[in-house]
Design a protein around this motif. Structure first.
Motif, PDB file in Angstrom:
ATOM      1  N   THR A  32       0.837  -1.204   0.000  1.00 37.01           N
ATOM      2  CA  THR A  32       0.000   0.000   0.000  1.00 37.01           C
ATOM      3  C   THR A  32       0.872   1.254   0.000  1.00 37.01           C
ATOM      4  OG1 THR A  32      -1.779  -1.141   1.154  1.00 37.01           O
ATOM      5  CG2 THR A  32      -1.790   1.259   1.258  1.00 37.01           C
ATOM      6  N   GLN A  33       1.888   1.254   0.829  1.00 36.39           N
ATOM      7  CA  GLN A  33       2.797   2.402   0.877  1.00 36.39           C
ATOM      8  C   GLN A  33       3.557   2.554  -0.435  1.00 36.39           C
ATOM      9  OE1 GLN A  33       5.127   1.507   4.356  1.00 36.39           O
ATOM     10  NE2 GLN A  33       3.683   2.517   5.722  1.00 36.39           N
ATOM     11  N   LEU A  34       3.967   1.436  -0.997  1.00 35.66           N
ATOM     12  CA  LEU A  34       4.699   1.475  -2.259  1.00 35.66           C
ATOM     13  C   LEU A  34       3.825   1.996  -3.391  1.00 35.66           C
ATOM     14  CD1 LEU A  34       7.405   0.848  -3.575  1.00 35.66           C
ATOM     15  CD2 LEU A  34       6.566  -1.461  -3.997  1.00 35.66           C
ATOM     16  N   GLU A  35       2.555   1.641  -3.379  1.00 37.17           N
ATOM     17  CA  GLU A  35       1.631   2.145  -4.402  1.00 37.17           C
ATOM     18  C   GLU A  35       1.512   3.662  -4.315  1.00 37.17           C
ATOM     19  OE1 GLU A  35      -0.756   2.407  -7.595  1.00 37.17           O
ATOM     20  OE2 GLU A  35       0.369   0.647  -6.948  1.00 37.17           O
ATOM     21  N   LYS A  36       1.478   4.189  -3.108  1.00 34.40           N
ATOM     22  CA  LYS A  36       1.432   5.647  -2.928  1.00 34.40           C
ATOM     23  C   LYS A  36       2.675   6.303  -3.515  1.00 34.40           C
ATOM     24  CE  LYS A  36      -1.330   5.510   1.294  1.00 34.40           C
ATOM     25  NZ  LYS A  36      -1.323   5.751   2.743  1.00 34.40           N
ATOM     26  N   VAL A  37       3.820   5.693  -3.280  1.00 32.68           N
ATOM     27  CA  VAL A  37       5.082   6.224  -3.818  1.00 32.68           C
ATOM     28  C   VAL A  37       5.059   6.204  -5.337  1.00 32.68           C
ATOM     29  CG1 VAL A  37       7.571   5.791  -4.000  1.00 32.68           C
ATOM     30  CG2 VAL A  37       6.438   5.653  -1.777  1.00 32.68           C
ATOM     31  N   ARG A  38       4.580   5.100  -5.906  1.00 32.44           N
ATOM     32  CA  ARG A  38       4.524   5.012  -7.374  1.00 32.44           C
ATOM     33  C   ARG A  38       3.584   6.043  -7.969  1.00 32.44           C
ATOM     34  NH1 ARG A  38       4.854  -1.313  -7.759  1.00 32.44           N
ATOM     35  NH2 ARG A  38       2.618  -1.158  -7.545  1.00 32.44           N
ATOM     36  N   ARG A  39       2.460   6.291  -7.295  1.00 33.36           N
ATOM     37  CA  ARG A  39       1.531   7.320  -7.785  1.00 33.36           C
ATOM     38  C   ARG A  39       2.160   8.709  -7.715  1.00 33.36           C
ATOM     39  NH1 ARG A  39      -4.612   5.754  -6.011  1.00 33.36           N
ATOM     40  NH2 ARG A  39      -4.527   3.625  -6.813  1.00 33.36           N
ATOM     41  N   LEU A  40       2.868   8.975  -6.640  1.00 32.63           N
ATOM     42  CA  LEU A  40       3.555  10.266  -6.527  1.00 32.63           C
ATOM     43  C   LEU A  40       4.596  10.429  -7.631  1.00 32.63           C
ATOM     44  CD1 LEU A  40       4.058  10.478  -2.660  1.00 32.63           C
ATOM     45  CD2 LEU A  40       2.621  11.985  -4.058  1.00 32.63           C
ATOM     46  N   LEU A  41       5.346   9.373  -7.874  1.00 33.86           N
ATOM     47  CA  LEU A  41       6.348   9.425  -8.941  1.00 33.86           C
ATOM     48  C   LEU A  41       5.693   9.618 -10.303  1.00 33.86           C
ATOM     49  CD1 LEU A  41       8.822   6.643  -7.786  1.00 33.86           C
ATOM     50  CD2 LEU A  41       9.339   9.071  -8.050  1.00 33.86           C
ATOM     51  N   ALA A  42       4.587   8.945 -10.535  1.00 33.45           N
ATOM     52  CA  ALA A  42       3.871   9.108 -11.808  1.00 33.45           C
ATOM     53  C   ALA A  42       3.403  10.551 -11.966  1.00 33.45           C
ATOM     54  CB  ALA A  42       2.687   8.156 -11.879  1.00 33.45           C
ATOM     55  N   GLY A  43       2.915  11.144 -10.887  1.00 29.33           N
ATOM     56  CA  GLY A  43       2.494  12.542 -10.938  1.00 29.33           C
ATOM     57  C   GLY A  43       3.655  13.473 -11.239  1.00 29.33           C
ATOM     58  N   LEU A  44       4.779  13.230 -10.610  1.00 27.76           N
ATOM     59  CA  LEU A  44       5.959  14.064 -10.876  1.00 27.76           C
ATOM     60  C   LEU A  44       6.424  13.913 -12.316  1.00 27.76           C
ATOM     61  CD1 LEU A  44       7.948  13.468  -7.576  1.00 27.76           C
ATOM     62  CD2 LEU A  44       7.074  15.656  -8.390  1.00 27.76           C
ATOM     63  N   ILE A  45       6.424  12.682 -12.804  1.00 22.28           N
ATOM     64  CA  ILE A  45       6.839  12.449 -14.194  1.00 22.28           C
ATOM     65  C   ILE A  45       5.903  13.181 -15.151  1.00 22.28           C
ATOM     66  CG2 ILE A  45       6.976  10.681 -16.000  1.00 22.28           C
ATOM     67  CD1 ILE A  45       8.022   8.766 -13.746  1.00 22.28           C
ATOM     68  N   ASN A  46       4.605  13.041 -14.942  1.00 20.90           N
ATOM     69  CA  ASN A  46       3.638  13.715 -15.818  1.00 20.90           C
ATOM     70  C   ASN A  46       3.774  15.227 -15.755  1.00 20.90           C
ATOM     71  OD1 ASN A  46       2.560  11.306 -16.715  1.00 20.90           O
ATOM     72  ND2 ASN A  46       0.973  11.270 -15.151  1.00 20.90           N
ATOM     73  N   TYR A  47       3.967  15.762 -14.554  1.00 23.25           N
ATOM     74  CA  TYR A  47       4.102  17.205 -14.387  1.00 23.25           C
ATOM     75  C   TYR A  47       5.324  17.732 -15.137  1.00 23.25           C
ATOM     76  CZ  TYR A  47       5.001  21.712 -12.224  1.00 23.25           C
ATOM     77  OH  TYR A  47       5.260  23.040 -12.020  1.00 23.25           O
TER      78      TYR A  47
END
Length: 64
Positions: free
Chosen positions: A42-57
Motif C-alpha cells: 500500500t505504501q509502495l503504491e502511494k510512492v509510485r503514484r507520486l512518482l507518476a504525478g511528478l513524471i507527468n508534471y
C-alpha cells in the motif's frame, strides 16, 4: 535540468517496481507476514503514484 529530473524519476519508478519484487520474495520466504506485505505494498503504491504525478508534471513542462 527537467530532463535530468525526469530521468531520475524514471529510475526511481523502476526501483519501486524492483522493491515490490523484493517484498513478494520476502513474503514467499516467510521473512514477513501477509499483514506486513499488504502494508508495504500500500505504501509502495502511494510512492509510485507520486512518482507518476511528478513524471507527468515535468514531462508536460518539458514539451511547453
Amino acid at each position: 535540468m527537467v530532463r535530468i529530473l525526469c530521468s531520475f524519476f524514471y529510475i526511481a519508478r523502476g526501483s519501486a517496481y524492483e522493491l515490490e519484487t523484493q517484498f513478494y520474495l520476502s513474503f514467499d520466504l516467510n521473512f514477513i507476514d501477509k499483514e506486513t506485505l499488504d502494508i508495504l505494498l500500500t505504501q509502495l503504491e502511494k510512492v509510485r503514484r507520486l512518482l507518476a504525478g511528478l513524471i507527468n508534471y515535468y514531462k508536460s513542462n518539458l514539451t511547453k
